[in-house]
Design a protein around this motif. Structure first.
Motif, PDB file in Angstrom:
ATOM      1  N   LEU A   4       0.867  -1.183   0.000  1.00 10.00           N
ATOM      2  CA  LEU A   4       0.000   0.000   0.000  1.00 10.00           C
ATOM      3  C   LEU A   4       0.902   1.230   0.000  1.00 10.00           C
ATOM      4  CD1 LEU A   4      -2.691   1.613   0.506  1.00 10.00           C
ATOM      5  CD2 LEU A   4      -2.327   1.203   2.944  1.00 10.00           C
ATOM      6  N   GLU A   5       0.594   2.141  -0.912  1.00  9.62           N
ATOM      7  CA  GLU A   5       1.344   3.403  -0.962  1.00  9.62           C
ATOM      8  C   GLU A   5       0.395   4.549  -0.670  1.00  9.62           C
ATOM      9  OE1 GLU A   5       4.698   2.832  -4.355  1.00  9.62           O
ATOM     10  OE2 GLU A   5       3.648   4.757  -4.330  1.00  9.62           O
ATOM     11  N   VAL A   6       0.796   5.418   0.245  1.00  8.36           N
ATOM     12  CA  VAL A   6      -0.046   6.552   0.603  1.00  8.36           C
ATOM     13  C   VAL A   6       0.806   7.801   0.590  1.00  8.36           C
ATOM     14  CG1 VAL A   6      -1.532   7.557   2.370  1.00  8.36           C
ATOM     15  CG2 VAL A   6      -1.395   5.082   2.163  1.00  8.36           C
ATOM     16  N   VAL A   7       0.298   8.864  -0.023  1.00  9.44           N
ATOM     17  CA  VAL A   7       1.005  10.143   0.090  1.00  9.44           C
ATOM     18  C   VAL A   7       0.307  10.950   1.173  1.00  9.44           C
ATOM     19  CG1 VAL A   7       1.598  12.311  -1.054  1.00  9.44           C
ATOM     20  CG2 VAL A   7       1.874  10.148  -2.272  1.00  9.44           C
ATOM     21  N   TYR A 144       0.108  -9.761   8.465  1.00  7.79           N
ATOM     22  CA  TYR A 144       0.348  -8.362   8.086  1.00  7.79           C
ATOM     23  C   TYR A 144      -0.257  -8.040   6.724  1.00  7.79           C
ATOM     24  CZ  TYR A 144       3.222  -8.841  12.139  1.00  7.79           C
ATOM     25  OH  TYR A 144       3.626  -9.093  13.419  1.00  7.79           O
ATOM     26  N   VAL A 145      -0.357  -9.060   5.866  1.00  9.10           N
ATOM     27  CA  VAL A 145      -1.050  -8.883   4.586  1.00  9.10           C
ATOM     28  C   VAL A 145      -2.518  -8.538   4.887  1.00  9.10           C
ATOM     29  CG1 VAL A 145      -1.881 -10.090   2.515  1.00  9.10           C
ATOM     30  CG2 VAL A 145       0.495 -10.380   3.256  1.00  9.10           C
ATOM     31  N   ASN A 146      -3.110  -9.259   5.848  1.00  9.90           N
ATOM     32  CA  ASN A 146      -4.500  -8.988   6.241  1.00  9.90           C
ATOM     33  C   ASN A 146      -4.651  -7.600   6.860  1.00  9.90           C
ATOM     34  OD1 ASN A 146      -5.380 -11.470   5.357  1.00  9.90           O
ATOM     35  ND2 ASN A 146      -5.128 -12.461   7.366  1.00  9.90           N
ATOM     36  N   MET A 147      -3.672  -7.237   7.647  1.00 13.30           N
ATOM     37  CA  MET A 147      -3.696  -5.926   8.317  1.00 13.30           C
ATOM     38  C   MET A 147      -3.714  -4.806   7.273  1.00 13.30           C
ATOM     39  SD  MET A 147      -0.953  -5.100  11.268  1.00 13.30           S
ATOM     40  CE  MET A 147      -1.165  -3.815  12.476  1.00 13.30           C
ATOM     41  N   VAL A 148      -2.865  -4.933   6.262  1.00 18.56           N
ATOM     42  CA  VAL A 148      -2.784  -3.906   5.217  1.00 18.56           C
ATOM     43  C   VAL A 148      -4.063  -3.892   4.387  1.00 18.56           C
ATOM     44  CG1 VAL A 148      -1.568  -3.200   3.110  1.00 18.56           C
ATOM     45  CG2 VAL A 148      -0.258  -3.854   5.136  1.00 18.56           C
ATOM     46  N   LYS A 150      -7.035  -4.629   5.442  1.00 19.36           N
ATOM     47  CA  LYS A 150      -8.039  -3.947   6.287  1.00 19.36           C
ATOM     48  C   LYS A 150      -7.837  -2.431   6.245  1.00 19.36           C
ATOM     49  CE  LYS A 150      -8.955  -7.493   9.718  1.00 19.36           C
ATOM     50  NZ  LYS A 150      -8.347  -8.004  10.943  1.00 19.36           N
ATOM     51  N   LEU A 151      -6.588  -2.024   6.329  1.00 22.68           N
ATOM     52  CA  LEU A 151      -6.269  -0.589   6.285  1.00 22.68           C
ATOM     53  C   LEU A 151      -6.731   0.013   4.961  1.00 22.68           C
ATOM     54  CD1 LEU A 151      -4.822   1.636   7.930  1.00 22.68           C
ATOM     55  CD2 LEU A 151      -2.706   1.008   6.763  1.00 22.68           C
ATOM     56  N   LYS A 152      -6.519  -0.740   3.878  1.00 20.96           N
ATOM     57  CA  LYS A 152      -6.959  -0.277   2.556  1.00 20.96           C
ATOM     58  C   LYS A 152      -8.470  -0.080   2.531  1.00 20.96           C
ATOM     59  CE  LYS A 152      -3.490  -2.430  -0.424  1.00 20.96           C
ATOM     60  NZ  LYS A 152      -3.229  -3.510  -1.380  1.00 20.96           N
ATOM     61  N   SER A 153      -9.226  -1.054   3.074  1.00 20.01           N
ATOM     62  CA  SER A 153     -10.688  -0.921   2.971  1.00 20.01           C
ATOM     63  C   SER A 153     -11.204   0.181   3.887  1.00 20.01           C
ATOM     64  CB  SER A 153     -11.393  -2.253   3.182  1.00 20.01           C
ATOM     65  OG  SER A 153     -11.018  -2.818   4.394  1.00 20.01           O
TER      66      SER A 153
END
Ligand SMILES: Nc1ncnc2c1ncn2[C@@H]1O[C@H](COP(=O)(O)OP(=O)(O)O)[C@@H](O)[C@H]1O
Ligand SMILES: [Mg+2]
Length: 160
Positions: A4-7, A144-148, A150-153
């Protein structure tokens, strides 16, 4: 894509992102932060503390290696800034924290990567401009794949 990339355009936005991750965190989670001085590693950790329900987070000087806070879960804030040899990381006896019941957040994790748990969430923070940063989340391990994801959704929902 697992990454996941976030600015982020402000310190407040970086803290909010950290706070969301703190809300998702589970016992034993390992978050590794990498980025130059002033990138925003401590800022992100502050957000995580908030998300874990910790009110009295205070960033003390970087010669303190481990700071422990009590929230919904304990937060172990580990700062490897002063270390330059891997053996030192091993000597620190961090295992009680890393394999404990709290959430470990490690600043300057690149200084001890080989001595830190293989499964982790790595977050790279890059300085793009005065108040602009790129945060790249790279999960290693299913947890951690699941964590990311979840963060995305959560992020998708909050944009609507
Ligand atoms: N988008 C942003 N995200 C995080 N910090 C930012 C941002 N924009 C400006 N800043 C500022 O950059 C600095 C980051 O410092 P800090 O979190 O201590 O960095 P590090 O721990 O990586 O050395 C803070 O002064 C913060 O206010
Ligand atoms: Mg810092």
């Amino acid at each position: 894509m697992k990454r996941l990339e976030v600015v982020s355009n402000s310190a407040a936005q970086t803290r909010r992102l950290g706070s969301r991750l703190g809300e998702l965190a589970a016992p034993g989670d390992i978050v590794l932060l990498v980025g130059k001085l002033g990138a925003g590693k401590t800022c992100f950790t502050q957000g995580m503390a908030k998300g874990l329900g910790i009110d009295e987070y205070t960033a003390s000087p970087s010669f303190v290696l481990v700071r422990e806070y009590q929230g919904r879960l304990p937060l172990y804030h580990i700062d490897l800034y002063r270390l330059d040899r891997l053996e030192e990381v091993v000597d620190l006896g961090l295992d009680d924290y890393l394999y404990g019941k709290g959430v470990s957040v490690v600043e300057w994790a690149d200084r001890g990567l080989n001595a830190l748990p293989e499964e982790h969430l790595l977050i790279k923070i890059e300085h793009l401009a005065a108040t602009k940063r790129r945060l790249t989340f790279e999960p290693d391990g299913i947890r951690y794949v699941n964590m990311v994801s979840k963060l995305k959704s959560i992020r998708r929902r909050s944009k609507k």
